[in-house]
Design an enzyme around this catalytic site. Structure first.
Site, PDB file in Angstrom:
ATOM      1  N   LYS A 162      53.703  31.655  41.661  1.00 26.01           N
ATOM      2  CA  LYS A 162      52.625  31.150  42.469  1.00 26.01           C
ATOM      3  C   LYS A 162      51.555  31.151  41.678  1.00 26.01           C
ATOM      4  O   LYS A 162      50.636  30.099  41.470  1.00 26.01           O
ATOM      5  CB  LYS A 162      52.282  31.823  43.929  1.00 26.01           C
ATOM      6  CG  LYS A 162      50.880  31.519  44.462  1.00 26.01           C
ATOM      7  CD  LYS A 162      50.648  32.689  45.641  1.00 26.01           C
ATOM      8  CE  LYS A 162      50.179  34.081  45.239  1.00 26.01           C
ATOM      9  NZ  LYS A 162      48.874  34.172  45.015  1.00 26.01           N
ATOM     10  N   ASN A 163      51.285  32.288  40.847  1.00 24.73           N
ATOM     11  CA  ASN A 163      50.151  32.459  40.143  1.00 24.73           C
ATOM     12  C   ASN A 163      49.961  31.893  38.870  1.00 24.73           C
ATOM     13  O   ASN A 163      48.880  31.795  38.232  1.00 24.73           O
ATOM     14  CB  ASN A 163      49.814  34.167  40.035  1.00 24.73           C
ATOM     15  CG  ASN A 163      49.503  34.580  41.209  1.00 24.73           C
ATOM     16  OD1 ASN A 163      49.315  34.011  42.318  1.00 24.73           O
ATOM     17  ND2 ASN A 163      49.509  36.080  41.353  1.00 24.73           N
ATOM     18  N   CYS A 186      38.027  38.400  50.486  1.00 21.72           N
ATOM     19  CA  CYS A 186      39.160  38.105  51.188  1.00 21.72           C
ATOM     20  C   CYS A 186      39.937  39.593  51.631  1.00 21.72           C
ATOM     21  O   CYS A 186      39.080  40.539  51.314  1.00 21.72           O
ATOM     22  CB  CYS A 186      40.330  37.618  50.081  1.00 21.72           C
ATOM     23  SG  CYS A 186      41.019  38.681  49.097  1.00 21.72           S
ATOM     24  N   ARG A 214      35.677  39.374  46.150  1.00 21.13           N
ATOM     25  CA  ARG A 214      36.315  38.552  45.004  1.00 21.13           C
ATOM     26  C   ARG A 214      35.172  38.171  44.385  1.00 21.13           C
ATOM     27  O   ARG A 214      34.789  36.793  44.350  1.00 21.13           O
ATOM     28  CB  ARG A 214      37.271  37.796  45.475  1.00 21.13           C
ATOM     29  CG  ARG A 214      38.440  38.501  46.309  1.00 21.13           C
ATOM     30  CD  ARG A 214      39.276  39.354  45.681  1.00 21.13           C
ATOM     31  NE  ARG A 214      40.031  38.434  44.724  1.00 21.13           N
ATOM     32  CZ  ARG A 214      41.266  38.094  44.874  1.00 21.13           C
ATOM     33  NH1 ARG A 214      41.849  38.118  46.100  1.00 21.13           N
ATOM     34  NH2 ARG A 214      42.142  37.482  44.080  1.00 21.13           N
ATOM     35  N   ILE A 239      32.822  35.920  41.502  1.00 24.09           N
ATOM     36  CA  ILE A 239      33.222  35.181  40.566  1.00 24.09           C
ATOM     37  C   ILE A 239      32.280  35.098  39.478  1.00 24.09           C
ATOM     38  O   ILE A 239      32.144  34.012  38.731  1.00 24.09           O
ATOM     39  CB  ILE A 239      33.503  33.692  41.089  1.00 24.09           C
ATOM     40  CG1 ILE A 239      32.273  33.150  41.870  1.00 24.09           C
ATOM     41  CG2 ILE A 239      34.429  33.542  41.959  1.00 24.09           C
ATOM     42  CD1 ILE A 239      32.146  31.667  42.303  1.00 24.09           C
ATOM     43  N   ASP A 240      31.467  36.099  39.333  1.00 23.50           N
ATOM     44  CA  ASP A 240      30.396  36.145  38.195  1.00 23.50           C
ATOM     45  C   ASP A 240      30.840  36.053  36.672  1.00 23.50           C
ATOM     46  O   ASP A 240      30.247  34.897  36.238  1.00 23.50           O
ATOM     47  CB  ASP A 240      29.711  37.460  38.144  1.00 23.50           C
ATOM     48  CG  ASP A 240      30.513  38.586  38.162  1.00 23.50           C
ATOM     49  OD1 ASP A 240      31.737  38.608  38.549  1.00 23.50           O
ATOM     50  OD2 ASP A 240      30.161  39.475  37.159  1.00 23.50           O
ATOM     51  N   LEU A 241      32.064  36.433  36.547  1.00 22.41           N
ATOM     52  CA  LEU A 241      32.845  36.093  35.239  1.00 22.41           C
ATOM     53  C   LEU A 241      32.986  34.497  35.010  1.00 22.41           C
ATOM     54  O   LEU A 241      32.756  34.026  33.838  1.00 22.41           O
ATOM     55  CB  LEU A 241      33.640  36.833  34.922  1.00 22.41           C
ATOM     56  CG  LEU A 241      33.576  38.709  34.979  1.00 22.41           C
ATOM     57  CD1 LEU A 241      34.886  39.125  34.782  1.00 22.41           C
ATOM     58  CD2 LEU A 241      32.220  38.722  34.071  1.00 22.41           C
ATOM     59  N   ASP A 293      49.669  43.821  42.153  1.00 20.55           N
ATOM     60  CA  ASP A 293      50.480  42.933  43.043  1.00 20.55           C
ATOM     61  C   ASP A 293      51.511  43.780  43.422  1.00 20.55           C
ATOM     62  O   ASP A 293      52.351  43.413  44.567  1.00 20.55           O
ATOM     63  CB  ASP A 293      50.874  41.325  42.634  1.00 20.55           C
ATOM     64  CG  ASP A 293      49.570  40.690  42.571  1.00 20.55           C
ATOM     65  OD1 ASP A 293      49.600  39.553  41.890  1.00 20.55           O
ATOM     66  OD2 ASP A 293      48.349  41.310  43.014  1.00 20.55           O
ATOM     67  N   ARG A 299      52.303  32.742  52.242  1.00 25.30           N
ATOM     68  CA  ARG A 299      51.221  32.314  50.958  1.00 25.30           C
ATOM     69  C   ARG A 299      51.910  32.590  49.763  1.00 25.30           C
ATOM     70  O   ARG A 299      51.854  31.734  48.748  1.00 25.30           O
ATOM     71  CB  ARG A 299      50.029  33.002  50.963  1.00 25.30           C
ATOM     72  CG  ARG A 299      49.129  32.766  52.157  1.00 25.30           C
ATOM     73  CD  ARG A 299      47.734  33.179  51.743  1.00 25.30           C
ATOM     74  NE  ARG A 299      47.399  33.308  50.234  1.00 25.30           N
ATOM     75  CZ  ARG A 299      46.725  34.147  49.481  1.00 25.30           C
ATOM     76  NH1 ARG A 299      46.827  35.293  50.186  1.00 25.30           N
ATOM     77  NH2 ARG A 299      46.584  33.895  48.473  1.00 25.30           N
TER      78      ARG A 299
HETATM   79  C1  EPZ Z   1      44.510  36.929  40.294  1.00 25.44           C
HETATM   80  O1  EPZ Z   1      43.556  37.030  40.931  1.00 25.44           O
HETATM   81  C2  EPZ Z   1      46.123  36.645  41.147  1.00 25.44           C
HETATM   82  N1  EPZ Z   1      45.703  35.713  41.737  1.00 25.44           N
HETATM   83  C3  EPZ Z   1      46.100  38.026  41.919  1.00 25.44           C
HETATM   84  O2  EPZ Z   1      47.267  37.955  42.928  1.00 25.44           O
HETATM   85  C4  EPZ Z   1      46.235  39.121  41.048  1.00 25.44           C
HETATM   86  O3  EPZ Z   1      46.302  40.449  42.022  1.00 25.44           O
HETATM   87  C5  EPZ Z   1      45.102  39.188  40.199  1.00 25.44           C
HETATM   88  O4  EPZ Z   1      44.812  38.164  39.387  1.00 25.44           O
HETATM   89  C6  EPZ Z   1      45.109  40.642  39.073  1.00 25.44           C
HETATM   90  O5  EPZ Z   1      46.201  40.416  38.384  1.00 25.44           O
HETATM   91  C7  EPZ Z   1      46.034  34.309  41.343  1.00 25.44           C
HETATM   92  O6  EPZ Z   1      46.523  34.322  40.064  1.00 25.44           O
HETATM   93  C8  EPZ Z   1      45.831  33.066  42.251  1.00 25.44           C
HETATM   94  P1  EPZ Z   1      40.965  38.804  38.388  1.00 25.44           P
HETATM   95  P2  EPZ Z   1      42.177  37.089  40.208  1.00 25.44           P
HETATM   96  O7  EPZ Z   1      39.815  37.913  38.312  1.00 25.44           O
HETATM   97  O8  EPZ Z   1      42.129  36.008  39.142  1.00 25.44           O
HETATM   98  C9  EPZ Z   1      36.847  41.477  39.248  1.00 25.44           C
HETATM   99  C10 EPZ Z   1      48.355  37.806  44.751  1.00 25.44           C
HETATM  100  O9  EPZ Z   1      48.725  38.773  45.536  1.00 25.44           O
HETATM  101  N2  EPZ Z   1      36.388  40.141  39.022  1.00 25.44           N
HETATM  102  O10 EPZ Z   1      41.889  39.425  37.237  1.00 25.44           O
HETATM  103  O11 EPZ Z   1      40.841  36.840  41.462  1.00 25.44           O
HETATM  104  C11 EPZ Z   1      37.730  41.211  40.641  1.00 25.44           C
HETATM  105  O12 EPZ Z   1      36.861  41.664  41.717  1.00 25.44           O
HETATM  106  C12 EPZ Z   1      47.045  37.665  44.201  1.00 25.44           C
HETATM  107  O13 EPZ Z   1      49.236  37.295  44.321  1.00 25.44           O
HETATM  108  C13 EPZ Z   1      34.877  40.499  39.050  1.00 25.44           C
HETATM  109  O14 EPZ Z   1      34.318  41.518  39.059  1.00 25.44           O
HETATM  110  O15 EPZ Z   1      41.908  38.597  39.693  1.00 25.44           O
HETATM  111  C14 EPZ Z   1      39.073  42.153  40.554  1.00 25.44           C
HETATM  112  O16 EPZ Z   1      38.476  43.617  41.093  1.00 25.44           O
HETATM  113  C15 EPZ Z   1      46.194  38.757  44.708  1.00 25.44           C
HETATM  114  N3  EPZ Z   1      34.404  39.054  38.498  1.00 25.44           N
HETATM  115  C16 EPZ Z   1      39.300  42.327  38.996  1.00 25.44           C
HETATM  116  O17 EPZ Z   1      38.247  41.769  38.473  1.00 25.44           O
HETATM  117  C17 EPZ Z   1      34.884  38.116  38.417  1.00 25.44           C
HETATM  118  O18 EPZ Z   1      34.227  36.986  37.974  1.00 25.44           O
HETATM  119  C18 EPZ Z   1      40.545  41.574  38.669  1.00 25.44           C
HETATM  120  O19 EPZ Z   1      40.390  40.184  39.299  1.00 25.44           O
HETATM  121  C19 EPZ Z   1      36.391  38.075  38.616  1.00 25.44           C
HETATM  122  C20 EPZ Z   1      37.191  39.089  38.847  1.00 25.44           C
END
Ligand code: EPZ
Length: 415
Positions: free
Chosen positions: A22-23, A116, A121, A123-125, A304, A396
């Site tokens: 999925k990811n 969520c 969640r 998205i600042d980065l 996950d 999902r």
């Molecule tokens: C991806 O989410 C996956 N989703 C998640 O899988 C997975 O748990 C996660 O990566 C970590 O491996 C998809 O790929 C669709 P991150 P993502 O950005 O991209 C913080 C599942 O169960 N952050 O690596 O959202 C964030 O809050 C899902 O399949 C910021 O602060 O994860 C988190 O604490 C759940 N600012 C950490 O980074 C940002 O701009 C990691 O988030 C972005 C993220």
């Protein structure tokens, strides 16, 4: 609202093929928007998140349809640049379309993805990467409007965010000039995205390491690609076999993508055999507690897999400490496991699992994707009947959890 009815206590035996990741497929579907041609994506799982992504592509003016195990996307002439709010709310990871829409259309509009079940969640980065590439980003009334012609840049991520890395890659492919992404996420799904983009004629290198380079502006074309197997679905199925007992073989997934998970299962007392194209797990006796499990960015223990593995350790001798370092609120399955007889104490990011000799069936509620899968894992090893409601969360990320587990001998049905 569907519910799973699980009769516990039946060992699992047999072999199952793990479906596509999925990811990996979600950012790859967003990447299809960059190519003025037809893309065929094989091993594409049938998931609600995938259907939502195909809806978004259609709303942007692409042809997007399923053809058996594949989906076909034709983005020869996209007309839109806005992701409808309803679709953003349905799948918050739709933010992954931002970089591709901006790169292809020169502008993008979407509502800010709310939090969520896992907590806020941010998205600042993602937005910092878009701004670094020359995109103008306006945030107003919960919406995002981006525009501008992108140019190559040196992007440094303050943390290795998977989504921000993917959005930066997707935007940089269309930018004029070269881009480096430093402190990039190293997940296997990032490598899959790189390989797909290069199939389209892009020039992306370094995925899987912390520094990714993109030579932007190359003309792109359609392509054909096969998505990697889903390492988290594989981890879930191994957890199911550890919880229920028995012997299973998984095919269609690279064992190297889940070696931190199989290491924990071995420590707990499972026999695990990793081969080139399969993973076998045997579990014949009671499990024992393991040293602390700390979630971390890849190649660390995947967040996950935390919930499914906690469901395994709930029925064991000894104590296991989990530390959830990625998301703020990823213990919503704990209360439900406790209703099944588990003894788990949560203090902030730390969960202490005091293993118990047996769990019993109960009525439990899934609150998120992997927490819901964890409840099924626990139910397989529990005595009696468990009703897991909120199966829409599980749908999902699992193409047919009940089908695959039933084929291995579990008693699980959807009502
Ligand atoms: C991806 O989410 C996956 N989703 C998640 O899988 C997975 O748990 C996660 O990566 C970590 O491996 C998809 O790929 C669709 P991150 P993502 O950005 O991209 C913080 C599942 O169960 N952050 O690596 O959202 C964030 O809050 C899902 O399949 C910021 O602060 O994860 C988190 O604490 C759940 N600012 C950490 O980074 C940002 O701009 C990691 O988030 C972005 C993220």
């Amino acid at each position: 609202m569907s519910t799973y009815i699980v009769e516990g206590g039946r060992p699992l035996e047999g072999s199952v093929r793990v479906h596509g990741a999925k990811n990996s497929v979600l950012p790859i579907l967003a990447a299809c928007l960059l190519a003025p041609g037809e893309c065929v994506i094989h091993n594409c799982p049938e998931l609600s998140d995938v259907r939502a992504s195909l809806d978004i592509l259609r709303r942007l003016g692409c042809r997007a349809e399923r053809q058996g195990e594949a989906v076909v996307v034709d983005a020869s002439a996209p007309t839109g640049w806005e992701v409808p709010d309803a679709l953003m709310r349905e799948m918050r990871s739709s933010v992954i379309f931002l970089g591709a829409i901006l790169g292809r259309m020169g502008q993008a509009q979407l509502c800010a993805p709310g939090g969520c079940e896992l907590g806020p969640r941010p998205i600042d980065l993602h937005l910092a990467a878009i701004r670094a590439l020359g995109g103008a980003v306006e945030e107003a009334e919960g919406g995002l409007r981006c525009s501008g012609r992108l140019r190559g840049a040196d992007i440094v991520l303050s943390l290795p965010s998977v989504g921000a890395t993917e959005n930066a890659m997707l935007a940089a492919v269309s930018a004029h000039g070269d881009t480096t992404i430093t402190n990039a996420a190293r997940e296997p799904e990032i490598v899959d995205l790189q390989n797909f983009l290069n199939t389209l004629g892009a020039d992306v290198r370094g995925a899987g390491s912390s520094v990714i380079t993109v030579r932007g502006g190359a003309p792109l074309h359609g392509g054909e690609y096969t998505v990697m197997g889903d390492r988290i679905v594989a981890a879930t199925y191994l957890a199911a076999a550890a919880s229920a007992g028995g012997e299973v073989e998984l095919t269609g997934v690279d064992w190297r993508h889940l070696s931190t998970v199989t290491a924990v299962l071995r420590e707990a007392g499972c026999a695990v055999e990793s081969r080139a194209a399969s993973i076998r797990l045997g579990c014949r006796g009671p499990l024992r507690g393991v040293p602390p499990v700390r979630t971390a960015p890849y190649p660390g223990f995947p967040t996950d897999a935390q919930a499914p593995l906690m469901a395994v350790m709930a029925r064991s001798s000894g104590c296991t400490v989990f530390v959830e370092n990625i998301f703020e609120s990823r213990y919503r399955h704990v209360d439900e496991l406790t209703r099944m007889g588990a003894d788990i104490r949560v203090e902030g990011r730390v969960a202490v699992v005091y293993g118990v000799p047996r769990l019993h069936g109960a009525k439990v509620q899934a609150a998120d994707l992997r927490g819901g899968a964890a409840l099924v894992v626990a139910a397989l090893g529990a005595e009696g009947r468990t009703a897991v409601s909120g199966v829409r969360h599980i749908d999902r990320g699992y193409q047919s959890l009940e089908g695959d587990l039933s084929a291995l001998g579990a008693s699980i049905r959807r009502i």
